[in-house]
Design an enzyme around this catalytic site. Structure first.
Site, PDB file in Angstrom:
ATOM      1  N   TYR A  33       0.892  -1.211  -0.145  1.00  0.00           N
ATOM      2  CA  TYR A  33      -0.042   0.031   0.048  1.00  0.00           C
ATOM      3  C   TYR A  33       0.831   1.234  -0.084  1.00  0.00           C
ATOM      4  CZ  TYR A  33       0.788   1.112   4.992  1.00  0.00           C
ATOM      5  OH  TYR A  33       1.399   1.546   6.109  1.00  0.00           O
ATOM      6  N   ARG A  52       8.355   3.976  -4.945  1.00  0.00           N
ATOM      7  CA  ARG A  52       8.271   3.132  -3.526  1.00  0.00           C
ATOM      8  C   ARG A  52       7.276   1.924  -3.887  1.00  0.00           C
ATOM      9  NH1 ARG A  52       7.586   5.365   2.298  1.00  0.00           N
ATOM     10  NH2 ARG A  52       5.285   5.477   1.621  1.00  0.00           N
ATOM     11  N   ARG A 100      -7.559 -20.399  -1.221  1.00  0.00           N
ATOM     12  CA  ARG A 100      -6.640 -20.196  -0.350  1.00  0.00           C
ATOM     13  C   ARG A 100      -5.595 -21.393  -0.365  1.00  0.00           C
ATOM     14  NH1 ARG A 100      -4.800 -21.453   4.598  1.00  0.00           N
ATOM     15  NH2 ARG A 100      -4.080 -19.744   5.886  1.00  0.00           N
ATOM     16  N   LYS A 149       6.486  -1.893   1.945  1.00  0.00           N
ATOM     17  CA  LYS A 149       5.359  -1.442   2.604  1.00  0.00           C
ATOM     18  C   LYS A 149       4.057  -2.326   2.435  1.00  0.00           C
ATOM     19  CE  LYS A 149       3.221   3.125   2.838  1.00  0.00           C
ATOM     20  NZ  LYS A 149       3.448   3.233   4.623  1.00  0.00           N
ATOM     21  N   GLU A 182      12.082   2.644  14.237  1.00  0.00           N
ATOM     22  CA  GLU A 182      11.132   3.874  13.916  1.00  0.00           C
ATOM     23  C   GLU A 182       9.718   3.717  14.613  1.00  0.00           C
ATOM     24  OE1 GLU A 182       9.493   2.911   9.589  1.00  0.00           O
ATOM     25  OE2 GLU A 182       9.703   0.788  10.150  1.00  0.00           O
ATOM     26  N   LEU A 207      11.056   1.524   7.132  1.00  0.00           N
ATOM     27  CA  LEU A 207      10.449   1.864   5.891  1.00  0.00           C
ATOM     28  C   LEU A 207      11.097   3.377   5.547  1.00  0.00           C
ATOM     29  CD1 LEU A 207       7.934   1.319   4.078  1.00  0.00           C
ATOM     30  CD2 LEU A 207       6.837   3.262   5.092  1.00  0.00           C
TER      31      LEU A 207
HETATM   32  N1  PDD Z   1       2.647   5.352   7.314  1.00  0.00           N
HETATM   33  N2  PDD Z   1       7.275   4.129   9.026  1.00  0.00           N
HETATM   34  C1  PDD Z   1       6.163   3.172   9.220  1.00  0.00           C
HETATM   35  C2  PDD Z   1       6.248   1.920   9.834  1.00  0.00           C
HETATM   36  C3  PDD Z   1       5.322   3.845   8.275  1.00  0.00           C
HETATM   37  O1  PDD Z   1       4.087   2.996   8.319  1.00  0.00           O
HETATM   38  C4  PDD Z   1       5.120   4.986   7.799  1.00  0.00           C
HETATM   39  C5  PDD Z   1       4.036   5.550   7.056  1.00  0.00           C
HETATM   40  C6  PDD Z   1       6.340   5.853   7.696  1.00  0.00           C
HETATM   41  C7  PDD Z   1       6.310   7.039   7.004  1.00  0.00           C
HETATM   42  O2  PDD Z   1       6.509   6.941   5.762  1.00  0.00           O
HETATM   43  P1  PDD Z   1       6.068   8.126   4.785  1.00  0.00           P
HETATM   44  O3  PDD Z   1       6.787   9.411   4.897  1.00  0.00           O
HETATM   45  O4  PDD Z   1       6.239   7.742   3.271  1.00  0.00           O
HETATM   46  O5  PDD Z   1       4.485   8.387   5.032  1.00  0.00           O
HETATM   47  C8  PDD Z   1       7.387   5.239   8.395  1.00  0.00           C
HETATM   48  C9  PDD Z   1       1.692   5.680   6.600  1.00  0.00           C
HETATM   49  C10 PDD Z   1       1.162   7.231   6.853  1.00  0.00           C
HETATM   50  C11 PDD Z   1       0.381   4.752   7.165  1.00  0.00           C
HETATM   51  O6  PDD Z   1       0.480   3.454   7.231  1.00  0.00           O
HETATM   52  O7  PDD Z   1      -0.684   5.488   7.387  1.00  0.00           O
END
Ligand code: PDD
Length: 285
Positions: A33, A52, A100, A149, A182, A207
């Site tokens: 996603y 990405r 499945r 992601k 993170e 990420l």
């Molecule tokens: N989340 N780390 C994780 C685990 C994340 O899920 C996200 C983003 C980030 C920051 O990535 P970016 O700057 O590309 O938004 C770092 C999104 C916003 C979400 O899952 O809603």
């Protein structure tokens, strides 16, 4: 106004938007996603988000279901149809619907594509940024490829819930060596007592946030000094400032970590300046 979603080639009323029960995203989290900020009705950093997405799909060997140009058109169309001025657009692509079985389905199974959009409350986010947020630390028990992601976010779900139950807004994952990786849905940063910005280098353990990438440009552009390296929870507790970055919060100051007050307990100068200057460095589509 009624909301609209895109599901596998059709724009449908949000309440009727459905995916089959044997979708692999639903059964195996076999899906990737993206979340992209929308500001002034425009997608922020669409190019980097789609880059990405391409890397995530490639890493999982999910077929890219449509051209990048077509995907861009769908994202923008969903934004327009939902009349989003400030908000987010969400895109999810799964390996598709099949009986499945963990092994990949036949190559002719089409990936499922879903796009939704929703408004964000700018005043609420700005108010949070004005006071700063609290975070709590939790053990990082995620798999070894969180740079992809995927929608497999159960540790993130539990971490965020822990944070909320402890009166915080975000959780920071800490690895077995005591190093912050993170946040549950954000990248983590500190400013050391001697004024250096520190954020973990982008390996398989975090990420590679798009906001993080843009902010690295901003840091250079503003002449600030930066170290891309791991930092410990202890170092974070003693930091002058801390903050988190994501597409939905841009730069959000952190004023408490596990109850330790960071700096003066108010949003720091560096975080606040970077928050204000962010859009000089981002790309508005
Ligand atoms: N989340 N780390 C994780 C685990 C994340 O899920 C996200 C983003 C980030 C920051 O990535 P970016 O700057 O590309 O938004 C770092 C999104 C916003 C979400 O899952 O809603």
């Amino acid at each position: 106004m009624s909301r609209v979603a895109y599901v596998n080639g059709r724009y449908v009323p949000f309440r009727d938007a459905k995916i089959h029960i044997e979708d692999r995203g639903y059964q195996f989290a076999d899906a990737v996603y993206e979340v992209c900020e929308v500001r002034g009705g425009r997608l922020i950093d669409e190019r980097r988000h789609l880059d990405r997405l391409g890397r995530s799909l490639g890493a999982l060997r999910i077929r890219i279901p449509m051209t990048r140009a077509a995907l861009g058109i769908v994202l923008r169309e969903v934004v327009v149809r939902n009349r989003i001025s400030f908000g987010t657009v969400y895109l999810q692509i799964s390996r598709g619907v099949a009986r499945r079985d963990p092994a990949f389905p036949a190559p002719d199974v089409a990936p499922s594509v879903v796009v939704t959009a929703r408004p964000l409350n700018a005043a609420r986010i700005d108010a949070l940024a004005a006071t700063g947020i609290a975070v709590v630390s939790v053990p990082d028990n995620r798999w070894g490829r969180v740079d992809i992601k995927t929608v497999g976010l159960l540790p993130n779900v539990l971490a965020r819930q822990t944070a909320i139950e402890q009166g915080a807004r975000e959780a920071w994952f800490v690895d077995q060596a005591g190093l912050v990786t993170e946040g549950a849905s954000v990248n983590a940063w500190i400013v050391t007592q001697d004024g250096k910005l520190v954020t973990r280098h982008a390996d398989h353990a975090i990420l590679r946030g798009i906001t993080r990438t843009v902010l690295l440009d901003a840091v250079k552009g503003e002449g600030l000094s930066l170290e891309e390296r791991p930092f410990s929870l202890d170092e974070a507790h003693k930091a002058r400032e801390a903050f988190v970055t994501s597409a939905t919060q841009i730069v959000m100051p952190v004023v408490r970590i596990d109850g330790h007050v960071i700096g003066d307990g108010v949003p720091g100068r560096v975080a606040t300046a970077l928050r204000h200057r962010y859009y000089r460095y981002a790309e508005a589509g």
